[in-house]
Design a protein around this motif. Structure first.
Motif, PDB file in Angstrom:
ATOM      1  N   TYR A 248       0.829  -1.209   0.000  1.00 40.93           N
ATOM      2  CA  TYR A 248       0.000   0.000   0.000  1.00 40.93           C
ATOM      3  C   TYR A 248       0.860   1.254   0.000  1.00 40.93           C
ATOM      4  O   TYR A 248       0.539   2.262  -0.650  1.00 40.93           O
ATOM      5  CB  TYR A 248      -0.963   0.010   1.190  1.00 40.93           C
ATOM      6  CG  TYR A 248      -2.393   0.166   0.727  1.00 40.93           C
ATOM      7  CD1 TYR A 248      -2.851   1.374   0.214  1.00 40.93           C
ATOM      8  CD2 TYR A 248      -3.284  -0.909   0.758  1.00 40.93           C
ATOM      9  CE1 TYR A 248      -4.145   1.515  -0.250  1.00 40.93           C
ATOM     10  CE2 TYR A 248      -4.582  -0.784   0.304  1.00 40.93           C
ATOM     11  CZ  TYR A 248      -5.004   0.438  -0.204  1.00 40.93           C
ATOM     12  OH  TYR A 248      -6.285   0.561  -0.670  1.00 40.93           O
ATOM     13  N   PHE A 249       1.973   1.183   0.741  1.00 39.11           N
ATOM     14  CA  PHE A 249       2.905   2.324   0.741  1.00 39.11           C
ATOM     15  C   PHE A 249       3.414   2.579  -0.681  1.00 39.11           C
ATOM     16  O   PHE A 249       3.421   3.722  -1.156  1.00 39.11           O
ATOM     17  CB  PHE A 249       4.096   2.057   1.671  1.00 39.11           C
ATOM     18  CG  PHE A 249       5.265   2.963   1.386  1.00 39.11           C
ATOM     19  CD1 PHE A 249       5.282   4.267   1.847  1.00 39.11           C
ATOM     20  CD2 PHE A 249       6.336   2.528   0.600  1.00 39.11           C
ATOM     21  CE1 PHE A 249       6.347   5.121   1.544  1.00 39.11           C
ATOM     22  CE2 PHE A 249       7.389   3.360   0.293  1.00 39.11           C
ATOM     23  CZ  PHE A 249       7.405   4.661   0.769  1.00 39.11           C
ATOM     24  N   TYR A 264       1.660   3.679   6.422  1.00 39.50           N
ATOM     25  CA  TYR A 264       1.762   2.287   5.950  1.00 39.50           C
ATOM     26  C   TYR A 264       3.197   1.786   6.041  1.00 39.50           C
ATOM     27  O   TYR A 264       3.457   0.636   6.399  1.00 39.50           O
ATOM     28  CB  TYR A 264       1.263   2.172   4.504  1.00 39.50           C
ATOM     29  CG  TYR A 264      -0.217   2.416   4.372  1.00 39.50           C
ATOM     30  CD1 TYR A 264      -1.125   1.407   4.707  1.00 39.50           C
ATOM     31  CD2 TYR A 264      -0.727   3.637   3.932  1.00 39.50           C
ATOM     32  CE1 TYR A 264      -2.492   1.607   4.590  1.00 39.50           C
ATOM     33  CE2 TYR A 264      -2.093   3.852   3.811  1.00 39.50           C
ATOM     34  CZ  TYR A 264      -2.974   2.835   4.152  1.00 39.50           C
ATOM     35  OH  TYR A 264      -4.321   3.041   4.047  1.00 39.50           O
ATOM     36  N   LEU A 265       4.158   2.669   5.751  1.00 37.86           N
ATOM     37  CA  LEU A 265       5.571   2.316   5.848  1.00 37.86           C
ATOM     38  C   LEU A 265       5.966   2.064   7.309  1.00 37.86           C
ATOM     39  O   LEU A 265       6.700   1.109   7.603  1.00 37.86           O
ATOM     40  CB  LEU A 265       6.443   3.432   5.249  1.00 37.86           C
ATOM     41  CG  LEU A 265       7.933   3.116   5.103  1.00 37.86           C
ATOM     42  CD1 LEU A 265       8.148   1.955   4.147  1.00 37.86           C
ATOM     43  CD2 LEU A 265       8.697   4.339   4.611  1.00 37.86           C
ATOM     44  N   ASP A 266       5.450   2.900   8.215  1.00 35.95           N
ATOM     45  CA  ASP A 266       5.743   2.717   9.645  1.00 35.95           C
ATOM     46  C   ASP A 266       5.178   1.384  10.150  1.00 35.95           C
ATOM     47  O   ASP A 266       5.846   0.672  10.921  1.00 35.95           O
ATOM     48  CB  ASP A 266       5.153   3.884  10.453  1.00 35.95           C
ATOM     49  CG  ASP A 266       5.884   5.198  10.199  1.00 35.95           C
ATOM     50  OD1 ASP A 266       7.039   5.139   9.724  1.00 35.95           O
ATOM     51  OD2 ASP A 266       5.299   6.274  10.455  1.00 35.95           O
ATOM     52  N   TYR A 285      12.847   1.946   1.022  1.00 36.23           N
ATOM     53  CA  TYR A 285      11.685   2.783   0.681  1.00 36.23           C
ATOM     54  C   TYR A 285      11.609   4.028   1.583  1.00 36.23           C
ATOM     55  O   TYR A 285      11.180   5.106   1.134  1.00 36.23           O
ATOM     56  CB  TYR A 285      10.401   1.971   0.790  1.00 36.23           C
ATOM     57  CG  TYR A 285      10.155   1.069  -0.411  1.00 36.23           C
ATOM     58  CD1 TYR A 285      10.118   1.609  -1.697  1.00 36.23           C
ATOM     59  CD2 TYR A 285       9.950  -0.295  -0.254  1.00 36.23           C
ATOM     60  CE1 TYR A 285       9.893   0.797  -2.786  1.00 36.23           C
ATOM     61  CE2 TYR A 285       9.734  -1.123  -1.347  1.00 36.23           C
ATOM     62  CZ  TYR A 285       9.704  -0.565  -2.618  1.00 36.23           C
ATOM     63  OH  TYR A 285       9.479  -1.374  -3.717  1.00 36.23           O
ATOM     64  N   ARG A 286      12.062   3.906   2.818  1.00 31.17           N
ATOM     65  CA  ARG A 286      12.044   5.084   3.706  1.00 31.17           C
ATOM     66  C   ARG A 286      13.027   6.135   3.181  1.00 31.17           C
ATOM     67  O   ARG A 286      12.713   7.336   3.142  1.00 31.17           O
ATOM     68  CB  ARG A 286      12.408   4.686   5.139  1.00 31.17           C
ATOM     69  CG  ARG A 286      12.090   5.814   6.151  1.00 31.17           C
ATOM     70  CD  ARG A 286      12.389   5.398   7.565  1.00 31.17           C
ATOM     71  NE  ARG A 286      11.513   4.346   8.049  1.00 31.17           N
ATOM     72  CZ  ARG A 286      10.276   4.549   8.460  1.00 31.17           C
ATOM     73  NH1 ARG A 286       9.728   5.762   8.392  1.00 31.17           N
ATOM     74  NH2 ARG A 286       9.555   3.539   8.919  1.00 31.17           N
ATOM     75  N   ALA A 287      14.202   5.688   2.754  1.00 30.81           N
ATOM     76  CA  ALA A 287      15.195   6.610   2.190  1.00 30.81           C
ATOM     77  C   ALA A 287      14.650   7.252   0.911  1.00 30.81           C
ATOM     78  O   ALA A 287      14.799   8.468   0.696  1.00 30.81           O
ATOM     79  CB  ALA A 287      16.483   5.849   1.903  1.00 30.81           C
ATOM     80  N   MET A 288      14.004   6.440   0.060  1.00 32.30           N
ATOM     81  CA  MET A 288      13.427   6.962  -1.186  1.00 32.30           C
ATOM     82  C   MET A 288      12.352   7.997  -0.887  1.00 32.30           C
ATOM     83  O   MET A 288      12.266   9.050  -1.564  1.00 32.30           O
ATOM     84  CB  MET A 288      12.814   5.819  -2.006  1.00 32.30           C
ATOM     85  CG  MET A 288      13.848   4.891  -2.617  1.00 32.30           C
ATOM     86  SD  MET A 288      13.124   3.344  -3.282  1.00 32.30           S
ATOM     87  CE  MET A 288      12.026   3.992  -4.532  1.00 32.30           C
TER      88      MET A 288
END
Length: 565
Positions: A248-249, A264-266, A285-288
């Motif tokens: 979903y993220f 959603y990432l968390d 994905y967090r860095a992106m």
């Protein structure tokens, strides 16, 4: 006695080694996803003494699960080495000692080789391996293992179809997989298929349908969390829920809803903490997302904190390249570019040769299999040829014997038939003679009656004698004794006649039966009259009444009908 103890010692040592390998394999399998480094430490306990072990199913499993641990840390070239080694061990292991005796290649290993090809942008080779795996899974006899393997292969073929944007084909594979997994009723396997179907809907921008799968996955996770709040965090149920959150993220990220995507990432980070390969994806994905939000300093600091542990160095360095380009940090940018070039060379020097070696190994093995198959086919052909020749000879002998036997039987049957025909002819002659005897006797008796009746006398005693002679002669003429003997002889000549007659027309009088017998013997009304001691007119009347009793058509003659019986 000493030999006996030595043999028992060897058996005990063998059992111990098998148990040791099984224990090591279980540990590698347990940590291959959640803690790959720990899994590799267990592998080393076996690999350091690899020359001491004979090829076995347990050793194949150890090499295979070691490759899984290496894949989790993105070390595909090393993983290929262990996959290749596991196939060599499979080939060296006697069929009797293999877990699956009916497979030509170990399907799970072939499936993983396909995954590495897919990961390295070789979709044709990936599909070829998936199809080989599919064929070998279908050979499994255990329905649980078979369905599990088929379902996983269908999932991988679906992922391959998604890359080609062939959504219809992907949906077909995912549905086949889900159908098999619903039969097993294993919750985590069903979740895996639902995650795949959710990704399919998101790629088609069917958010409403994707949300249905997402809700089902979340509800299943929450239900199981209530049942086992501690154990759930390291279960595949948590892992697949985390992957759904990450999907979903990615969906929102691609739509540039960077802020909305963060929750959603968390959630994915919390759920995938114990699954290193998935957690590295969360970090990437967090860095992106930080770069996309233009939080460049925060992104740079975050990347430097994870760069030593990440299994995605190429992607991380490319992000740094993007950051330094935007920040115009030329020295750092040049350094990062050098690192990217170095990584590309390392990939080319490690992955491609390893894949080539694997392809060569598989090609050689397939050639060996083809040669063995041709040899078996040739041997089978010669065996069938020998069997065919022996069968032909045996058939010829049997046919010859059967011919002689049939000839003998025919001769015996002909002889018996001749005897039967002679016997029947004799009986017919006896029957005719009997008939003639009755006729002659009746004629003599009737002549006697005429002579006696013509005698003229007034003497009372002579009259009494004449009357007595009349009575005796008439009784003899009407006597059933002679007819009974005649009937017995008739039945020998025509054994089924009476039975058919009674079956067709029910109970008949003795006169009717006598008449039928005489007609059957081709006797005329005149002769029948002589046989029965009545007039010809009476016989004709009997015939007429008998035809009516038989309910015969007007056109059908009684004589013809009786001859047909």
């Amino acid at each position: 006695m000493g030999c006996l103890f030595l043999g028992q010692g060897l058996l005990h040592a063998q059992d111990t080694s098998i148990e040791f390998l099984k224990s090591i394999n279980d540990s590698i399998k347990k940590y291959s996803i959640s803690n790959p480094k720990r899994a590799l430490t267990f592998s080393l306990q076996v690999l350091e003494k690899q020359n001491n072990w004979e090829p076995s199913q347990q050793l194949i499993n150890i090499y295979y699960n070691t490759s899984k641990a290496l894949q989790s840390t993105n070390l595909d070239s090393q993983a290929i080495f262990y996959l290749n080694r596991s196939i060599e061990l499979f080939q060296a292991t006697p069929v009797s000692k293999r877990k699956n005796k009916h497979t030509l290649l170990p399907p799970w290993i072939v499936l993983d080789i396909g995954n590495i090809y897919l990961k390295n942008n070789k979709p044709i080779e990936a599909e070829a391996n998936y199809l080989i795996a599919l064929e070998n899974f279908q050979r499994l006899k255990n329905p649980i293992f078979k369905n599990q393997g088929l379902a996983t292969t269908f999932d991988n073929l679906a992922i391959l179809s998604l890359q080609d944007k062939n959504f219809k084909r992907a949906d077909s594979f995912y549905q086949q997989s889900l159908s098999l997994r619903l039969k097993s009723k294993k919750v985590e396997d069903i979740l895996y298929s639902q995650v795949g179907l959710m990704s399919l809907q998101l790629l088609q921008d069917n958010e409403l349908e994707a949300q249905k799968y997402f809700s089902q996955i979340q509800e299943t996770y929450l239900q199981n969390k209530k049942l086992n709040s501690k154990g759930i965090v390291t279960s595949n149920i948590a892992r697949y829920h985390g992957q759904a959150q990450l999907l979903y993220f990615v969906y929102l990220y691609k739509k540039e809803f960077y802020e909305q995507a963060i929750p959603y990432l968390d959630s994915a980070a919390v759920l995938l903490e114990y699954f290193k390969s998935d957690f590295f994806q969360v970090q990437l994905y967090r860095a992106m997302n930080l770069v996309s939000l233009e939080k460049l300093d925060e992104a740079e600091a975050y990347i430097k904190g994870i760069i030593k542990e990440t299994v995605y160095p190429m992607e991380i360095y490319k992000l740094l390249e993007k950051i330094y380009e935007q920040q115009k940090k030329i020295p750092e940018l040049l350094s990062v570019k050098d690192s990217i070039i170095q990584l590309q060379k390392e990939d080319e020097n490690s992955i491609l040769p390893a894949l080539k070696e694997l392809e060569t190994g598989l090609l050689l093995y397939n050639k060996q299999q083809e040669i063995s198959k041709e040899e078996r086919r040739a041997n089978t052909f010669f065996l069938f040829l020998i069997i065919a020749i022996v069968s032909l000879i045996a058939s010829f002998i049997l046919l010859r014997m059967n011919y002689l036997l049939q000839k003998k039987k025919a001769t015996v049957a002909e002889f018996e038939n001749e005897i039967a025909q002679k016997s029947l002819k004799t009986k017919k002659m006896e029957l005719v003679n009997k008939s003639n005897f009755i006729i002659q006797r009746n004629q003599h008796l009737n002549g006697l009656l005429t002579l006696v009746n013509k005698t003229e006398t007034d003497h009372e005693e002579n009259l009494k004698l004449i009357n007595k002679v009349n009575r005796v002669v008439k009784n003899i003429l009407k006597s059933e004794t002679v007819y009974t003997q005649f009937e017995a002889q008739f039945q020998e000549v025509y054994p089924e006649f009476f039975k058919i007659l009674v079956t067709k027309h029910g109970k008949l009088t003795s006169t009717d039966i006598q008449l039928c017998c005489y007609i059957k013997m081709n006797q005329t009304s005149k002769i029948i009259a002589q046989l029965t001691g009545v007039s010809v007119r009476t016989v004709e009347g009997q015939k007429y009444r008998l035809k009516k009793k038989f309910l015969l058509d007007k056109d059908l003659d009684l004589v013809t009908y009786i001859h047909s019986i």
